[in-house]
Scaffold this motif. Structure first.
Motif, PDB file in Angstrom:
ATOM      1  N   VAL A 273       0.842  -1.202   0.000  1.00  0.00           N
ATOM      2  CA  VAL A 273       0.000   0.000   0.000  1.00  0.00           C
ATOM      3  C   VAL A 273       0.876   1.251   0.000  1.00  0.00           C
ATOM      4  O   VAL A 273       0.624   2.206  -0.749  1.00  0.00           O
ATOM      5  N   ILE A 274       1.918   1.234   0.839  1.00  0.00           N
ATOM      6  CA  ILE A 274       2.849   2.362   0.891  1.00  0.00           C
ATOM      7  C   ILE A 274       3.496   2.584  -0.477  1.00  0.00           C
ATOM      8  O   ILE A 274       3.590   3.720  -0.966  1.00  0.00           O
ATOM      9  N   ALA A 275       3.933   1.494  -1.093  1.00  0.00           N
ATOM     10  CA  ALA A 275       4.582   1.606  -2.409  1.00  0.00           C
ATOM     11  C   ALA A 275       3.623   2.180  -3.442  1.00  0.00           C
ATOM     12  O   ALA A 275       3.990   3.068  -4.231  1.00  0.00           O
ATOM     13  N   SER A 276       2.385   1.695  -3.456  1.00  0.00           N
ATOM     14  CA  SER A 276       1.398   2.186  -4.420  1.00  0.00           C
ATOM     15  C   SER A 276       1.097   3.659  -4.184  1.00  0.00           C
ATOM     16  O   SER A 276       1.021   4.452  -5.138  1.00  0.00           O
ATOM     17  N   ASP A 277       0.935   4.044  -2.922  1.00  0.00           N
ATOM     18  CA  ASP A 277       0.667   5.451  -2.599  1.00  0.00           C
ATOM     19  C   ASP A 277       1.842   6.330  -3.034  1.00  0.00           C
ATOM     20  O   ASP A 277       1.642   7.415  -3.590  1.00  0.00           O
ATOM     21  N   TYR A 278       3.050   5.860  -2.750  1.00  0.00           N
ATOM     22  CA  TYR A 278       4.237   6.639  -3.114  1.00  0.00           C
ATOM     23  C   TYR A 278       4.305   6.841  -4.630  1.00  0.00           C
ATOM     24  O   TYR A 278       4.555   7.950  -5.118  1.00  0.00           O
ATOM     25  N   ILE A 279       4.081   5.768  -5.371  1.00  0.00           N
ATOM     26  CA  ILE A 279       4.126   5.870  -6.833  1.00  0.00           C
ATOM     27  C   ILE A 279       3.046   6.824  -7.333  1.00  0.00           C
ATOM     28  O   ILE A 279       3.295   7.667  -8.207  1.00  0.00           O
ATOM     29  N   TRP A 280       1.849   6.701  -6.781  1.00  0.00           N
ATOM     30  CA  TRP A 280       0.754   7.578  -7.200  1.00  0.00           C
ATOM     31  C   TRP A 280       1.108   9.048  -6.957  1.00  0.00           C
ATOM     32  O   TRP A 280       0.932   9.898  -7.828  1.00  0.00           O
ATOM     33  N   ASP A 281       1.639   9.338  -5.766  1.00  0.00           N
ATOM     34  CA  ASP A 281       1.995  10.712  -5.428  1.00  0.00           C
ATOM     35  C   ASP A 281       3.084  11.264  -6.350  1.00  0.00           C
ATOM     36  O   ASP A 281       3.108  12.467  -6.636  1.00  0.00           O
ATOM     37  N   HIS A 282       3.999  10.392  -6.809  1.00  0.00           N
ATOM     38  CA  HIS A 282       5.160  10.860  -7.565  1.00  0.00           C
ATOM     39  C   HIS A 282       5.008  10.713  -9.088  1.00  0.00           C
ATOM     40  O   HIS A 282       5.945  11.061  -9.819  1.00  0.00           O
ATOM     41  N   THR A 283       3.859  10.194  -9.527  1.00  0.00           N
ATOM     42  CA  THR A 283       3.629  10.132 -10.973  1.00  0.00           C
ATOM     43  C   THR A 283       2.530  11.093 -11.414  1.00  0.00           C
ATOM     44  O   THR A 283       2.312  11.265 -12.620  1.00  0.00           O
TER      45      THR A 283
END
Length: 323
Positions: A161-171
């Motif tokens: 979940v953390i990884a998905s959130d991080y990617i979403w925020d940075h893309t």
């Protein structure tokens, strides 16, 4: 072959690893490296020098350790509530040990939730960002013609979940939806292990029916459409992991649900399988095979032109059959 390009792999742990440091990822890294070497050998790349294809040169790992962000607060809360006054006695107290486990498990989730305005969310994402920045910097001389280097992200449990959130925020706002523009990285693969992400369909859905839940989540992250995989690896015996393909937005995003065996003979048939992904040969074999195809496509012009598309399609089909 001089100047071969390296694959970047970012690993994010889940709950319960606050005191492990980065050692938690070492078994997975070793097993992926071995599987990668075997898979690359089977490809028989004639235009690649042996030394360039060694896992030490071909794979660049970074293991995120965000556990201390929540661990310190959990320890302080236990002390505040009077549960750490006599540590020697507590070690013998089963009720205390159970309480401590619950604080660790629920505390990570409760601490993280709340979105970008939550300071714990921000602190954990800073940990992830430090390692993504390091991978981007290390790849500066290896970027492709579009100026980006490939990135594979692996997340376990809450780490998915953390990884998905991080990617979403940075893309968000990037020229391509899979570009982490700040670090010049392109998301080639997103690999979830033991992920509870499907449970987020329950948010804002009181008394929902099946159809409402199936359509409730939208705008998932995206991987590189040119051979990228979004894999959801889960053991059917793992009570925390769920398939994602029944959720329509994830099906449209191309998520591949793939059942695997996690753990050993003592744990693979029961809920303890949730912590078995790190040492699972099945998990490492799947990831190693995909990385071998990615590396060959980057570094062998002959393979990229003649066989890559066929091999990637065959692997996707094979894994999809394991749903």
């Amino acid at each position: 072959m001089a100047g071969s390009r390296t694959l970047n792999i970012l690993i994010v742990h889940g709950i319960g690893w606050g005191q492990e440091g980065t050692k938690y990822a070492q078994p997975l890294q070793r097993n992926i490296s071995a599987a990668f070497e075997r898979a690359l050998g089977r490809l028989r790349l004639r235009d690649i020098q042996r030394g360039d294809a060694s896992p030490r040169r071909a794979l660049r790992f970074a293991a995120v350790h965000w556990g201390p962000v929540t661990q310190a607060s959990q320890d302080a809360l236990l002390a505040l509530l009077g549960f750490r006054a006599f540590p020697l006695l507590h070690r013998l107290n089963l009720a205390y040990q159970a309480r401590r486990q619950m604080v660790g498990l629920l505390g990570d989730v409760i601490g993280y939730e709340g979105g970008p305005a939550n300071r714990v969310y921000q602190a954990i994402h800073r940990c992830v960002d430090e390692h993504a920045a390091a991978l981007g910097a290390a790849s500066a001389a290896e970027r492709s013609g579009d100026g980006f280097a490939p990135l594979t992200v692996i997340g376990h449990s809450l780490g998915s979940v953390i990884a998905s959130d991080y990617i979403w925020d940075h893309t968000k706002g990037a020229a391509e939806p899979y570009h982490l523009a700040e670090h010049r990285l392109a998301l080639k693969n997103l690999i979830l292990m033991g992920s509870p992400m499907a449970l987020y369909a329950l948010r804002n859905n009181p008394a929902a029916d099946r159809q409402t839940l199936a359509t409730s989540l939208d705008s998932p992250v995206q991987v590189d459409p040119d051979g990228g995989f979004w894999l959801n690896l889960y053991d059917p015996q793992d009570p925390i992991a769920f398939p994602l393909h029944p959720l329509e937005s994830y099906a449209r995003a191309g998520v591949i649900d793939c059942t695997i065996k996690a753990g050993n003979w003592l744990t693979t048939w029961n809920p303890a399988s949730h912590v078995g992904y790190w040492r699972s040969g099945d998990v490492a074999e799947i990831i190693g095979r995909k990385l071998a195809l990615d590396w060959a496509a980057l570094n062998s012009p002959a393979y990229a032109e003649e066989r890559c598309a066929r091999d990637v399609a065959a692997l996707r089909k094979e894994l999809a059959r394991r749903r």
